[in-house]
Design an enzyme around this catalytic site. Structure first.
Site, short mmCIF file in Angstrom:
data_model
loop_
_atom_site.label_atom_id
_atom_site.label_comp_id
_atom_site.label_asym_id
_atom_site.label_seq_id
_atom_site.Cartn_x
_atom_site.Cartn_y
_atom_site.Cartn_z
N TRP A 139 107.49 22.82 35.19
CA TRP A 139 108.09 23.09 33.88
C TRP A 139 109.42 22.36 33.82
CZ3 TRP A 139 111.55 27.75 32.57
CH2 TRP A 139 111.85 27.76 31.19
N ASP A 220 106.31 32.53 39.34
CA ASP A 220 106.73 32.50 37.93
C ASP A 220 105.52 32.93 37.09
OD1 ASP A 220 107.70 32.00 35.44
OD2 ASP A 220 108.23 29.90 35.80
N LYS A 255 105.62 34.97 25.75
CA LYS A 255 104.31 34.50 25.25
C LYS A 255 103.32 35.64 25.09
CE LYS A 255 106.54 31.00 26.62
NZ LYS A 255 106.83 29.63 26.58
N1 PLP Z 1 108.33 29.70 33.18
C1 PLP Z 1 107.51 28.83 32.56
C2 PLP Z 1 106.49 28.12 33.36
C3 PLP Z 1 107.61 28.62 31.19
O1 PLP Z 1 106.78 27.77 30.61
C4 PLP Z 1 108.60 29.32 30.47
C5 PLP Z 1 108.77 29.11 29.03
O2 PLP Z 1 108.29 28.18 28.43
C6 PLP Z 1 109.43 30.22 31.16
C7 PLP Z 1 109.27 30.38 32.52
C8 PLP Z 1 110.54 30.97 30.51
O3 PLP Z 1 110.22 31.76 29.47
P1 PLP Z 1 111.30 32.57 28.62
O4 PLP Z 1 111.18 32.02 27.25
O5 PLP Z 1 110.87 33.98 28.72
O6 PLP Z 1 112.65 32.33 29.21
#
Ligand code: PLP
Length: 406
Positions: A139, A220, A255
């Site tokens: 990510w 994660d 999400k």
């Molecule tokens: N980890 C991954 C792999 C993600 O794709 C995302 C958001 O796109 C997050 C963590 C973080 O999400 P948040 O919006 O809850 O901070």
């Protein structure tokens, strides 16, 4: 009159563009006057009508919260430093299922990103890792979160976008070469950006490897429920906790409850005893207090209300199931349409992949061509957001990709 400084106080700060490529793509999309333009770069779920849904279960929970805040007289009080107890308990149960949890502590965080920031700080302060390792690709925000906390980062081969292939053996061999105590971030499901996840068998291999080599996992879990089911998507977190592997789980409701802007997440730390768990909790509180004092309450109240009410909880499970079913259907449809349009790659990585993203085998030049000729906007690395597709536009998207100059 105050004396003017010879040079303005902020003159030494140079302008810096955002490191995130998606922002630039979104800007180019916004400026494109063509009606048929489609933004396939975004990282949020939109439905067939292009609407970001607010779940019915969430709306009902919000009505209950408003009433409760009015009648109890507690209003919008601060939460405790570690977060709302009912939220922490419900999140922890959702993540770990029946795994016994005396040795696990869970704090509320500012989304999944906030959970990763706390992880980075705790790791820096107490674990002194040489580096934190990510999958390659990862990510886009993963390295940045850790670098900001002065933690060094590196990547391990995970997915070969050229050959559309998971590199599991290479990944394991690189893990075997790490020194004990190394920290490795693994995406528990719906790998962002590739959409290619590990099987249960592969997770078992990893858990043996982590145990044997004393590696520390950060799992994660940002997309629980969007791959196979709420239970299956938490498999890695439950397996590692059951195996007694000390580590972190960063969880998000952005999400899975469509609560993006409510910043609702948690960080769980799996320790080796109830005593260690309490010590870790005390340090987490000492980090959170000066960092942001306490997390926002609204999203946490929503998630807790939904999860703790059996009717709302089954309604939510249905709603997250609908997202999953639509995403998985679109994945199969896109693969079939690409094949129809002459793409000869093994497209199982799209059809059988999980979650919101797939990494199409496209060069940055081809991505630019899609924008220029067809008003289709992807991230330069070829990442496509699957739920930005609809039954209406998938054929046009596949045709444009199929006919790109190769
Ligand atoms: N980890 C991954 C792999 C993600 O794709 C995302 C958001 O796109 C997050 C963590 C973080 O999400 P948040 O919006 O809850 O901070």
């Amino acid at each position: 009159m105050p004396q003017l400084l010879e040079q303005s106080a902020f003159a030494a700060i140079p302008f810096a563009p955002l490191h995130d490529q998606i922002v630039a793509v979104t800007e180019a999309f916004r400026k494109d006057p063509r009606k048929e333009k489609i933004n396939l770069s975004i990282g949020v779920y939109r439905d067939e009508q292009g609407i970001l849904p607010v779940f019915e279960s969430v709306k009902q929970a919000e009505a209950m919260i408003a009433e409760q805040e009015r009648s109890s007289g507690t209003g919008k009080a601060y939460s405790p430093i570690e977060g709302l107890p009912e939220f922490r308990e419900a999140s922890s149960k959702l993540i770990f299922g029946n795994v016994s949890r005396e040795h696990i502590v869970t704090v509320q965080t500012i989304g999944g990103s906030g959970a990763l920031t706390l992880t980075a700080i705790l790791a820096r302060e107490f674990l002194a890792p040489e580096k934190v390792y990510f999958s390659d690709p990862c990510w886009v925000n993963h390295p940045g979160i850790f670098k900001l906390q002065k933690v060094k980062t590196a990547k391990l081969p995970y997915y070969d976008a050229e050959r559309c292939k998971l590199l599991f053996d290479d990944f394991c061999s690189s893990l075997e070469r790490l020194s004990s105590g190394s920290i490795v971030l693994l995406q528990a499901s719906c790998h962002n950006p590739s959409g290619v996840d590990l099987s249960k068998q592969q997770w078992r291999t990893l858990s043996d490897l982590f145990k044997e080599n004393q590696l520390i996992p950060i799992l994660d879990l940002a997309y629980q429920g969007l791959a196979e089911s709420l239970e299956d998507d938490a498999y890695a977190a439950r397996l590692f906790a059951n195996e007694g592997i000390p580590g972190f789980v960063a969880h998000s409701f952005s999400k899975s409850m469509s609560l993006y802007g409510e910043r609702t997440g948690s960080l769980s730390i799996v320790t080796e005893s109830a005593e260690q768990a309490q010590a870790v909790m005390s340090q987490l509180k000492n980090i959170i207090r000066p960092l942001y004092s306490n997390a926002p309450i609204h999203g946490a109240k929503i998630a807790a209300t939904v999860l703790n009410d059996s009717t709302l909880s089954s309604q939510w499970q249905n709603e997250v199931g609908q997202l999953r079913t639509r995403i998985n259907g679109l994945r199969r449809l896109l693969a079939a349409e690409l094949k129809k349009n002459g793409v000869t790659d093994d497209l199982r990585y799209i059809a059988e992949g999980h979650g919101m993203f797939a990494l199409l085998k496209l060069t940055p030049q081809q991505v630019a061509q899609l924008a220029e000729k067809h008003a289709l906007y992807l991230v330069p690395d070829g990442r496509i957001c699957i739920p930005a597709l609809t039954m209406e536009n998938v054929e046009r998207v596949a045709k444009a990709i199929g006919n790109i100059d190769r």
